[in-house]
Scaffold this motif. Structure first.
Motif, PDB file in Angstrom:
ATOM      1  N   ARG A  10     -83.036 -51.924  -0.242  1.00  0.00           N
ATOM      2  CA  ARG A  10     -81.946 -52.457  -1.183  1.00  0.00           C
ATOM      3  C   ARG A  10     -81.804 -52.026  -2.678  1.00  0.00           C
ATOM      4  NH1 ARG A  10     -83.688 -58.009  -1.783  1.00  0.00           N
ATOM      5  NH2 ARG A  10     -84.204 -57.683   0.247  1.00  0.00           N
ATOM      6  N   LEU A  11     -83.022 -51.858  -3.163  1.00  0.00           N
ATOM      7  CA  LEU A  11     -83.322 -51.555  -4.919  1.00  0.00           C
ATOM      8  C   LEU A  11     -82.708 -49.848  -4.902  1.00  0.00           C
ATOM      9  CD1 LEU A  11     -86.690 -53.031  -6.032  1.00  0.00           C
ATOM     10  CD2 LEU A  11     -84.343 -53.588  -6.722  1.00  0.00           C
ATOM     11  N   PHE A  12     -82.841 -49.169  -3.880  1.00  0.00           N
ATOM     12  CA  PHE A  12     -82.321 -47.714  -3.861  1.00  0.00           C
ATOM     13  C   PHE A  12     -80.788 -47.889  -3.926  1.00  0.00           C
ATOM     14  CE2 PHE A  12     -86.758 -46.283  -3.880  1.00  0.00           C
ATOM     15  CZ  PHE A  12     -86.581 -45.212  -4.523  1.00  0.00           C
ATOM     16  N   THR A  13     -80.411 -48.820  -3.077  1.00  0.00           N
ATOM     17  CA  THR A  13     -78.939 -48.736  -2.877  1.00  0.00           C
ATOM     18  C   THR A  13     -78.330 -49.463  -4.085  1.00  0.00           C
ATOM     19  OG1 THR A  13     -79.083 -49.058  -0.429  1.00  0.00           O
ATOM     20  CG2 THR A  13     -77.008 -50.074  -1.387  1.00  0.00           C
ATOM     21  N   LEU A  14     -78.925 -50.203  -4.753  1.00  0.00           N
ATOM     22  CA  LEU A  14     -78.365 -50.762  -6.018  1.00  0.00           C
ATOM     23  C   LEU A  14     -78.349 -49.566  -7.138  1.00  0.00           C
ATOM     24  CD1 LEU A  14     -80.025 -54.306  -6.069  1.00  0.00           C
ATOM     25  CD2 LEU A  14     -77.555 -53.815  -5.785  1.00  0.00           C
ATOM     26  N   LEU A  15     -79.492 -48.714  -7.186  1.00  0.00           N
ATOM     27  CA  LEU A  15     -79.553 -47.534  -7.995  1.00  0.00           C
ATOM     28  C   LEU A  15     -78.585 -46.727  -7.917  1.00  0.00           C
ATOM     29  CD1 LEU A  15     -81.277 -46.462 -10.397  1.00  0.00           C
ATOM     30  CD2 LEU A  15     -82.872 -45.270  -8.733  1.00  0.00           C
ATOM     31  N   LYS A  16     -78.359 -46.321  -6.654  1.00  0.00           N
ATOM     32  CA  LYS A  16     -77.290 -45.378  -6.467  1.00  0.00           C
ATOM     33  C   LYS A  16     -75.820 -45.793  -6.786  1.00  0.00           C
ATOM     34  CE  LYS A  16     -75.713 -41.990  -2.877  1.00  0.00           C
ATOM     35  NZ  LYS A  16     -76.472 -41.262  -1.982  1.00  0.00           N
ATOM     36  N   ILE A  28     -84.788 -49.327 -11.758  1.00  0.00           N
ATOM     37  CA  ILE A  28     -86.110 -48.444 -11.827  1.00  0.00           C
ATOM     38  C   ILE A  28     -87.190 -49.134 -11.946  1.00  0.00           C
ATOM     39  CG2 ILE A  28     -86.840 -46.503 -13.137  1.00  0.00           C
ATOM     40  CD1 ILE A  28     -84.108 -45.484 -13.517  1.00  0.00           C
ATOM     41  N   ASN A  29     -87.329 -49.948 -13.108  1.00  0.00           N
ATOM     42  CA  ASN A  29     -88.431 -50.637 -13.571  1.00  0.00           C
ATOM     43  C   ASN A  29     -88.974 -51.463 -12.162  1.00  0.00           C
ATOM     44  OD1 ASN A  29     -88.781 -49.457 -15.905  1.00  0.00           O
ATOM     45  ND2 ASN A  29     -87.696 -51.415 -16.786  1.00  0.00           N
ATOM     46  N   GLN A  30     -88.143 -52.007 -11.631  1.00  0.00           N
ATOM     47  CA  GLN A  30     -88.445 -52.986 -10.292  1.00  0.00           C
ATOM     48  C   GLN A  30     -89.064 -51.945  -9.006  1.00  0.00           C
ATOM     49  OE1 GLN A  30     -84.582 -54.650  -9.439  1.00  0.00           O
ATOM     50  NE2 GLN A  30     -85.484 -56.549 -10.477  1.00  0.00           N
ATOM     51  N   ILE A  31     -88.419 -50.736  -9.017  1.00  0.00           N
ATOM     52  CA  ILE A  31     -89.080 -50.022  -7.873  1.00  0.00           C
ATOM     53  C   ILE A  31     -90.292 -49.488  -8.378  1.00  0.00           C
ATOM     54  CG2 ILE A  31     -88.819 -47.408  -6.986  1.00  0.00           C
ATOM     55  CD1 ILE A  31     -85.586 -48.025  -7.318  1.00  0.00           C
ATOM     56  N   TRP A  32     -90.616 -49.117  -9.723  1.00  0.00           N
ATOM     57  CA  TRP A  32     -92.056 -48.811 -10.001  1.00  0.00           C
ATOM     58  C   TRP A  32     -93.104 -49.682 -10.008  1.00  0.00           C
ATOM     59  CZ3 TRP A  32     -93.706 -44.134 -10.589  1.00  0.00           C
ATOM     60  CH2 TRP A  32     -93.111 -43.087 -11.262  1.00  0.00           C
ATOM     61  N   GLN A  33     -92.609 -51.132 -10.325  1.00  0.00           N
ATOM     62  CA  GLN A  33     -93.709 -52.049  -9.790  1.00  0.00           C
ATOM     63  C   GLN A  33     -94.049 -52.213  -8.427  1.00  0.00           C
ATOM     64  OE1 GLN A  33     -91.478 -55.694 -11.124  1.00  0.00           O
ATOM     65  NE2 GLN A  33     -92.043 -55.334 -13.522  1.00  0.00           N
ATOM     66  N   GLU A 139     -78.789 -37.668  -6.420  1.00  0.00           N
ATOM     67  CA  GLU A 139     -78.189 -38.212  -4.990  1.00  0.00           C
ATOM     68  C   GLU A 139     -79.099 -39.729  -5.155  1.00  0.00           C
ATOM     69  OE1 GLU A 139     -76.354 -37.711  -2.323  1.00  0.00           O
ATOM     70  OE2 GLU A 139     -75.501 -36.109  -3.752  1.00  0.00           O
ATOM     71  N   ILE A 140     -80.293 -39.958  -5.813  1.00  0.00           N
ATOM     72  CA  ILE A 140     -80.818 -41.173  -6.011  1.00  0.00           C
ATOM     73  C   ILE A 140     -80.282 -41.771  -7.138  1.00  0.00           C
ATOM     74  CG2 ILE A 140     -83.128 -42.089  -6.308  1.00  0.00           C
ATOM     75  CD1 ILE A 140     -82.895 -40.647  -3.625  1.00  0.00           C
ATOM     76  N   ASN A 141     -80.172 -41.138  -8.239  1.00  0.00           N
ATOM     77  CA  ASN A 141     -79.702 -41.974  -9.493  1.00  0.00           C
ATOM     78  C   ASN A 141     -78.869 -41.358 -10.246  1.00  0.00           C
ATOM     79  OD1 ASN A 141     -79.901 -43.534 -11.742  1.00  0.00           O
ATOM     80  ND2 ASN A 141     -81.812 -42.960 -12.420  1.00  0.00           N
ATOM     81  N   PRO A 142     -77.258 -41.499  -9.819  1.00  0.00           N
ATOM     82  CA  PRO A 142     -76.306 -40.749 -10.530  1.00  0.00           C
ATOM     83  C   PRO A 142     -76.142 -41.114 -11.833  1.00  0.00           C
ATOM     84  CG  PRO A 142     -75.666 -42.152  -8.764  1.00  0.00           C
ATOM     85  CD  PRO A 142     -77.139 -42.174  -8.775  1.00  0.00           C
ATOM     86  N   SER A 143     -76.464 -42.341 -12.317  1.00  0.00           N
ATOM     87  CA  SER A 143     -76.588 -42.669 -13.903  1.00  0.00           C
ATOM     88  C   SER A 143     -77.519 -42.108 -14.671  1.00  0.00           C
ATOM     89  CB  SER A 143     -76.680 -44.238 -13.801  1.00  0.00           C
ATOM     90  OG  SER A 143     -77.951 -44.965 -13.422  1.00  0.00           O
ATOM     91  N   TYR A 144     -78.510 -41.277 -14.219  1.00  0.00           N
ATOM     92  CA  TYR A 144     -79.619 -40.739 -14.914  1.00  0.00           C
ATOM     93  C   TYR A 144     -78.842 -40.115 -16.270  1.00  0.00           C
ATOM     94  CZ  TYR A 144     -84.246 -38.491 -15.890  1.00  0.00           C
ATOM     95  OH  TYR A 144     -85.114 -38.136 -16.450  1.00  0.00           O
ATOM     96  N   PRO A 145     -79.222 -40.295 -17.622  1.00  0.00           N
ATOM     97  CA  PRO A 145     -78.661 -39.812 -18.582  1.00  0.00           C
ATOM     98  C   PRO A 145     -78.493 -38.482 -18.635  1.00  0.00           C
ATOM     99  CG  PRO A 145     -80.462 -41.423 -19.295  1.00  0.00           C
ATOM    100  CD  PRO A 145     -80.466 -40.972 -17.830  1.00  0.00           C
TER     101      PRO A 145
END
Length: 161
Positions: A10-16, A28-33, A139-145
């Protein structure tokens, strides 16, 4: 599928789908936790000790501790990732890349490992491999700066635009 896997999916879908960098950072912080909690108190203690050694710059000690963690539970992706970080900081890029591959076998969406690989490829000037890592990360995080911009710049340099 475990509850932890469901939450990560679910988190990866939200991240994408996150279009704002600040929203992506929260996810990302939630995934790391989740990644940092192995679910095993003994393993978590080993990881804590390894991270302390890593932070203190004791890379050989960190590698030893993370290796012990892997002997204890080699399916734990974050132990592979942390050992890769220690190898990288020690300057052993080949071993770091091998551990990154092991991390990605266990968690193919591990953006930290992908970013680490990209950093190594940039350091050793392997631009084709760098592009592949950046595209996987996108592909995982398109919003990465600046990621899309960096990919397009690299594609132009490699004649792939």
């Amino acid at each position: 599928m475990t509850r932890k896997e469901e939450i990560l999916d679910r988190l990866f879908t939200l991240l994408k789908n996150a279009r704002q960098e600040t929203r992506a950072e929260v996810i990302i912080n939630q995934i790391w936790q989740i990644w940092l909690d192995s679910g095993d108190a003994s393993l978590n203690l080993m990881m804590k000790e390894g991270n302390e050694a890593l932070t203190a710059g004791n890379y050989n000690d960190a590698i030893k501790i993370f290796t012990e963690a892997l002997l204890y539970k080699d399916s734990y992706a974050e132990a592979w990732n942390k050992r890769a970080t220690a190898y990288f900081l020690r300057g052993n890029y080949k071993q770091a890349l091998e551990d990154i591959k092991e991390t990605l076998k266990r968690e193919p969406r591990h953006f930290g490992a992908m970013a680490g690989a990209a950093h190594i490829y940039a350091t050793i000037s392997d631009m084709a491999a760098l592009l592949g890592s950046l595209e996987s990360l996108y592909e995982i995080n398109p919003s990465y700066p600046n990621l899309a911009q960096n990919i397009n710049t690299l594609k132009r340099k490699l004649g792939r635009s």
